[in-house]
Design a protein around this motif. Sequence first.
Motif, PDB file in Angstrom:
ATOM      1  N   LEU A   1      14.432   7.826 -11.389  1.00  0.00           N
ATOM      2  CA  LEU A   1      14.380   9.263 -11.636  1.00  0.00           C
ATOM      3  C   LEU A   1      13.135   9.890 -11.027  1.00  0.00           C
ATOM      4  CD1 LEU A   1      15.080  11.812 -13.555  1.00  0.00           C
ATOM      5  CD2 LEU A   1      13.507  10.721 -15.161  1.00  0.00           C
ATOM      6  N   GLU A   2      13.302  11.067 -10.417  1.00  0.00           N
ATOM      7  CA  GLU A   2      12.169  11.952 -10.125  1.00  0.00           C
ATOM      8  C   GLU A   2      12.293  13.133 -11.083  1.00  0.00           C
ATOM      9  OE1 GLU A   2      11.946  12.553  -5.481  1.00  0.00           O
ATOM     10  OE2 GLU A   2      13.959  11.942  -6.069  1.00  0.00           O
ATOM     11  N   THR A   3      11.225  13.457 -11.816  1.00  0.00           N
ATOM     12  CA  THR A   3      11.303  14.592 -12.750  1.00  0.00           C
ATOM     13  C   THR A   3      11.413  15.912 -11.990  1.00  0.00           C
ATOM     14  OG1 THR A   3       8.920  14.798 -12.826  1.00  0.00           O
ATOM     15  CG2 THR A   3       9.922  13.402 -14.495  1.00  0.00           C
TER      16      THR A   3
ATOM     17  N   ALA B   1      18.040  12.392  -4.129  1.00  0.00           N
ATOM     18  CA  ALA B   1      16.849  11.599  -4.447  1.00  0.00           C
ATOM     19  C   ALA B   1      16.128  11.190  -3.175  1.00  0.00           C
ATOM     20  CB  ALA B   1      17.256  10.352  -5.224  1.00  0.00           C
ATOM     21  N   PHE B   2      14.823  11.031  -3.286  1.00  0.00           N
ATOM     22  CA  PHE B   2      14.059  10.421  -2.190  1.00  0.00           C
ATOM     23  C   PHE B   2      13.153   9.350  -2.768  1.00  0.00           C
ATOM     24  CE2 PHE B   2      10.480   9.732   0.596  1.00  0.00           C
ATOM     25  CZ  PHE B   2      11.111   9.532   1.807  1.00  0.00           C
ATOM     26  N   HIS B   3      13.316   8.106  -2.291  1.00  0.00           N
ATOM     27  CA  HIS B   3      12.506   7.023  -2.833  1.00  0.00           C
ATOM     28  C   HIS B   3      11.856   6.153  -1.767  1.00  0.00           C
ATOM     29  CE1 HIS B   3      13.731   8.046  -6.891  1.00  0.00           C
ATOM     30  NE2 HIS B   3      14.988   8.052  -6.508  1.00  0.00           N
ATOM     31  N   GLY B   4      12.018   6.504  -0.485  1.00  0.00           N
ATOM     32  CA  GLY B   4      11.354   5.730   0.559  1.00  0.00           C
ATOM     33  C   GLY B   4      12.324   5.225   1.611  1.00  0.00           C
ATOM     34  N   MET B   5      11.770   4.548   2.617  1.00  0.00           N
ATOM     35  CA  MET B   5      12.516   4.248   3.834  1.00  0.00           C
ATOM     36  C   MET B   5      12.859   2.777   4.029  1.00  0.00           C
ATOM     37  SD  MET B   5      13.107   6.960   5.720  1.00  0.00           S
ATOM     38  CE  MET B   5      13.517   7.835   4.243  1.00  0.00           C
TER      39      MET B   5
ATOM     40  N   VAL C   1      10.595   5.697 -13.452  1.00  0.00           N
ATOM     41  CA  VAL C   1      10.216   7.032 -12.995  1.00  0.00           C
ATOM     42  C   VAL C   1       9.424   6.895 -11.696  1.00  0.00           C
ATOM     43  CG1 VAL C   1       8.874   9.117 -13.451  1.00  0.00           C
ATOM     44  CG2 VAL C   1      10.277   8.124 -15.258  1.00  0.00           C
ATOM     45  N   ASP C   2       9.927   7.513 -10.643  1.00  0.00           N
ATOM     46  CA  ASP C   2       9.222   7.558  -9.360  1.00  0.00           C
ATOM     47  C   ASP C   2       8.331   8.798  -9.388  1.00  0.00           C
ATOM     48  OD1 ASP C   2       8.344   7.988  -6.803  1.00  0.00           O
ATOM     49  OD2 ASP C   2      10.261   7.539  -5.829  1.00  0.00           O
ATOM     50  N   ASP C   3       7.053   8.568  -9.720  1.00  0.00           N
ATOM     51  CA  ASP C   3       6.088   9.672  -9.830  1.00  0.00           C
ATOM     52  C   ASP C   3       5.160   9.690  -8.610  1.00  0.00           C
ATOM     53  OD1 ASP C   3       5.983  11.746 -11.626  1.00  0.00           O
ATOM     54  OD2 ASP C   3       4.418  10.888 -12.897  1.00  0.00           O
ATOM     55  N   ILE C   4       5.686   9.191  -7.502  1.00  0.00           N
ATOM     56  CA  ILE C   4       4.857   9.014  -6.306  1.00  0.00           C
ATOM     57  C   ILE C   4       4.340  10.354  -5.769  1.00  0.00           C
ATOM     58  CG2 ILE C   4       4.974   8.301  -3.870  1.00  0.00           C
ATOM     59  CD1 ILE C   4       6.760   5.945  -4.861  1.00  0.00           C
ATOM     60  N   GLN C   5       5.213  11.354  -5.727  1.00  0.00           N
ATOM     61  CA  GLN C   5       4.781  12.650  -5.183  1.00  0.00           C
ATOM     62  C   GLN C   5       4.337  13.634  -6.268  1.00  0.00           C
ATOM     63  OE1 GLN C   5       6.182  16.112  -2.002  1.00  0.00           O
ATOM     64  NE2 GLN C   5       6.974  14.082  -1.813  1.00  0.00           N
ATOM     65  N   VAL C   6       5.005  13.618  -7.419  1.00  0.00           N
ATOM     66  CA  VAL C   6       4.683  14.643  -8.420  1.00  0.00           C
ATOM     67  C   VAL C   6       3.791  14.132  -9.549  1.00  0.00           C
ATOM     68  CG1 VAL C   6       6.689  16.051  -7.869  1.00  0.00           C
ATOM     69  CG2 VAL C   6       6.860  14.345  -9.690  1.00  0.00           C
TER      70      VAL C   6
ATOM     71  N   PRO D   1       0.758  -1.248   0.000  1.00  0.00           N
ATOM     72  CA  PRO D   1       0.000   0.000   0.000  1.00  0.00           C
ATOM     73  C   PRO D   1       0.792   1.304   0.000  1.00  0.00           C
ATOM     74  CG  PRO D   1       0.013  -0.960   2.186  1.00  0.00           C
ATOM     75  CD  PRO D   1       0.756  -1.908   1.317  1.00  0.00           C
ATOM     76  N   THR D   2       2.101   1.275   0.155  1.00  0.00           N
ATOM     77  CA  THR D   2       2.822   2.544   0.292  1.00  0.00           C
ATOM     78  C   THR D   2       3.788   2.772  -0.870  1.00  0.00           C
ATOM     79  OG1 THR D   2       4.680   1.653   1.530  1.00  0.00           O
ATOM     80  CG2 THR D   2       2.749   2.304   2.805  1.00  0.00           C
ATOM     81  N   GLY D   3       4.285   3.989  -0.954  1.00  0.00           N
ATOM     82  CA  GLY D   3       5.187   4.341  -2.031  1.00  0.00           C
ATOM     83  C   GLY D   3       6.428   3.469  -2.062  1.00  0.00           C
ATOM     84  N   THR D   4       6.987   3.256  -0.899  1.00  0.00           N
ATOM     85  CA  THR D   4       8.232   2.484  -0.865  1.00  0.00           C
ATOM     86  C   THR D   4       8.005   1.053  -1.349  1.00  0.00           C
ATOM     87  OG1 THR D   4      10.248   2.166   0.436  1.00  0.00           O
ATOM     88  CG2 THR D   4       8.172   1.666   1.537  1.00  0.00           C
TER      89      THR D   4
ATOM     90  N   SER E   1       1.854   6.409  -6.088  1.00  0.00           N
ATOM     91  CA  SER E   1       1.190   6.140  -4.806  1.00  0.00           C
ATOM     92  C   SER E   1       0.561   7.443  -4.316  1.00  0.00           C
ATOM     93  CB  SER E   1       2.187   5.560  -3.791  1.00  0.00           C
ATOM     94  OG  SER E   1       1.544   5.285  -2.572  1.00  0.00           O
ATOM     95  N   LYS E   2       0.934   7.901  -3.122  1.00  0.00           N
ATOM     96  CA  LYS E   2       0.430   9.144  -2.525  1.00  0.00           C
ATOM     97  C   LYS E   2      -1.008   9.512  -2.947  1.00  0.00           C
ATOM     98  CE  LYS E   2       4.301  11.106  -0.287  1.00  0.00           C
ATOM     99  NZ  LYS E   2       5.664  10.806  -0.713  1.00  0.00           N
ATOM    100  N   SER E   3      -1.198  10.311  -4.011  1.00  0.00           N
ATOM    101  CA  SER E   3      -2.557  10.770  -4.326  1.00  0.00           C
ATOM    102  C   SER E   3      -3.336   9.818  -5.224  1.00  0.00           C
ATOM    103  CB  SER E   3      -2.515  12.154  -4.974  1.00  0.00           C
ATOM    104  OG  SER E   3      -2.581  13.149  -3.978  1.00  0.00           O
TER     105      SER E   3
HETATM  106  C1  LIG Z   1       6.721   9.750  -0.403  1.00  0.00           C
HETATM  107  C2  LIG Z   1       7.621   9.246  -1.464  1.00  0.00           C
HETATM  108  C3  LIG Z   1       8.061   7.899  -1.490  1.00  0.00           C
HETATM  109  C4  LIG Z   1       7.755   6.928  -0.395  1.00  0.00           C
HETATM  110  O1  LIG Z   1       6.388   6.720  -0.200  1.00  0.00           O
HETATM  111  P1  LIG Z   1       5.908   6.141   1.216  1.00  0.00           P
HETATM  112  O2  LIG Z   1       4.430   5.962   1.042  1.00  0.00           O
HETATM  113  O3  LIG Z   1       6.235   7.172   2.244  1.00  0.00           O
HETATM  114  O4  LIG Z   1       6.621   4.873   1.422  1.00  0.00           O
HETATM  115  C5  LIG Z   1       8.864   7.496  -2.547  1.00  0.00           C
HETATM  116  N1  LIG Z   1       9.203   8.351  -3.518  1.00  0.00           N
HETATM  117  C6  LIG Z   1       8.797   9.635  -3.531  1.00  0.00           C
HETATM  118  C7  LIG Z   1       9.202  10.519  -4.658  1.00  0.00           C
HETATM  119  C8  LIG Z   1       8.012  10.129  -2.500  1.00  0.00           C
HETATM  120  O5  LIG Z   1       7.638  11.405  -2.491  1.00  0.00           O
END
Ligand SMILES: *Cc1c(COP(=O)(O)O)cnc(C)c1O
Length: 419
Positions: A202-204, A136-140, A235-240, A108-111, A264-266
């Motif tokens: 990549l995050e754009t 970069a930020f891709h999760g925990m 492409v990690d489009d989780i936030q944007v 269920p989560t982005g990571t 993920s996220k939205s």
């Molecule tokens: C928030 C985020 C994640 C991680 O998602 P989580 O739901 O917190 O695990 C991964 N990549 C990007 C770009 C994010 O903004």
Amino acid sequence: MMEVFDQLESEVRSYCRTFPTVFTKACGHRIWDERGREFIDFFAGAGALNYGHNNPSLKDAMLEYIAADGVTHSLDMATVAKRDFLNAFQRIALAPRNMNYKVMFPGPTGTNSVEAALKIARTVTGRSNVIAFTNAFHGMTLGSLALTGNGGKRDAAGVSLTDVTRMPYHSYMGSDLDTIDLLEQHLNDTSSGLDLPAALILETVQAEGGVNVATNPWLRRLQSLLKRFEILLIVDDIQVGCGRTGPFFSFEPADLKPDIICLSKSLSGYGIPFAVTLLRPELDQWEPGKHNGTFRGHNLAFITATAALEHYWTDVNLSTNVKRRGKIVHDQLTKLAESHGGSVRGRGLIQGIEFAESEIAGRVSREAFDRGLIIETAGRQDEVLKILPPLTISDKALCEGLEIIGESVEATLAAMAAP
Ligand SMILES: *Cc1c(COP(=O)(O)O)cnc(C)c1O
């Protein structure tokens, strides 16, 4: 008021320290605390609430489903809610953009989405190395954390974070050096020490990393370089993604065709945990159950995600509005930067302002909170104030929030100038 959290909740808690109050109720761009104070939300669940809090169209769909005893939990069994989501996603998000992808529910989560992308990229190519960018930020979780740049977060891993090569993001070395040249040189040179990677992630727009924006030509050059070396593009489009920069997918203006996409996220639209990993069909070489999990696709999320797609993505109104409002935010921040020092960057409704001194952003966030605005910072030293309102916010509330930012900047600078 915060005693229970201080006493009973782990020290790891984070946002409740930045915004020290107890929230009770939320609606659209507004959130209230138990003292009855009203806040404008310019944080929007870090991008998980693009359609605002408790969006009525999504809420109605969910309440109707619950009232009819629709299946809530079903592992990854077939349900009507899942079928409706897959059909809507195909019809509204993928087909009109000529995108051909298999939809995987990774957890269920982005990571979870990033971990699944890594696994399949490594499995299919038989290579272990993956390229990730500075900041970069891709999760925990461990695989995603290995890709994440932030030293404070990496410190907590407790094991070595391996099989990742770091490369400089767009303009990391200033405007004189094109960082794609550097990557190309490494790939061309068999003695560069770079093991041929399975993929590059990549995050754009690097959201957590400080609202760093890559240009379309840079993105296109990156894609063709990867193609030449048969390196998969994730492409990690989780936030944007989901409209944050305007179009549904952030990479549409650059005309990228990623091999794998993380969302993920939205995506659920309602703030319900939900993620997908989209795979080019040839990459869908999973064996059944090889990436399993209890919460892979949740029916309530299917319901709200389907409602969000149908409500907001069957015409261009939301997209157009995001671009228009992004300009309002950008212009306002630019004025602020011109009178108080600083630089502005962003796309659509993710905008950042970096001030002359790194501590200013955090102090402005605290001043804004006292004035009824929730806003977070980003970047390596939290030096960037990140503007991330719901995409559905009214122009009036958007301008109110921007005004509070202006007042907070002035209050901060006055306090810093005081002896
Ligand atoms: C928030 C985020 C994640 C991680 O998602 P989580 O739901 O917190 O695990 C991964 N990549 C990007 C770009 C994010 O903004």
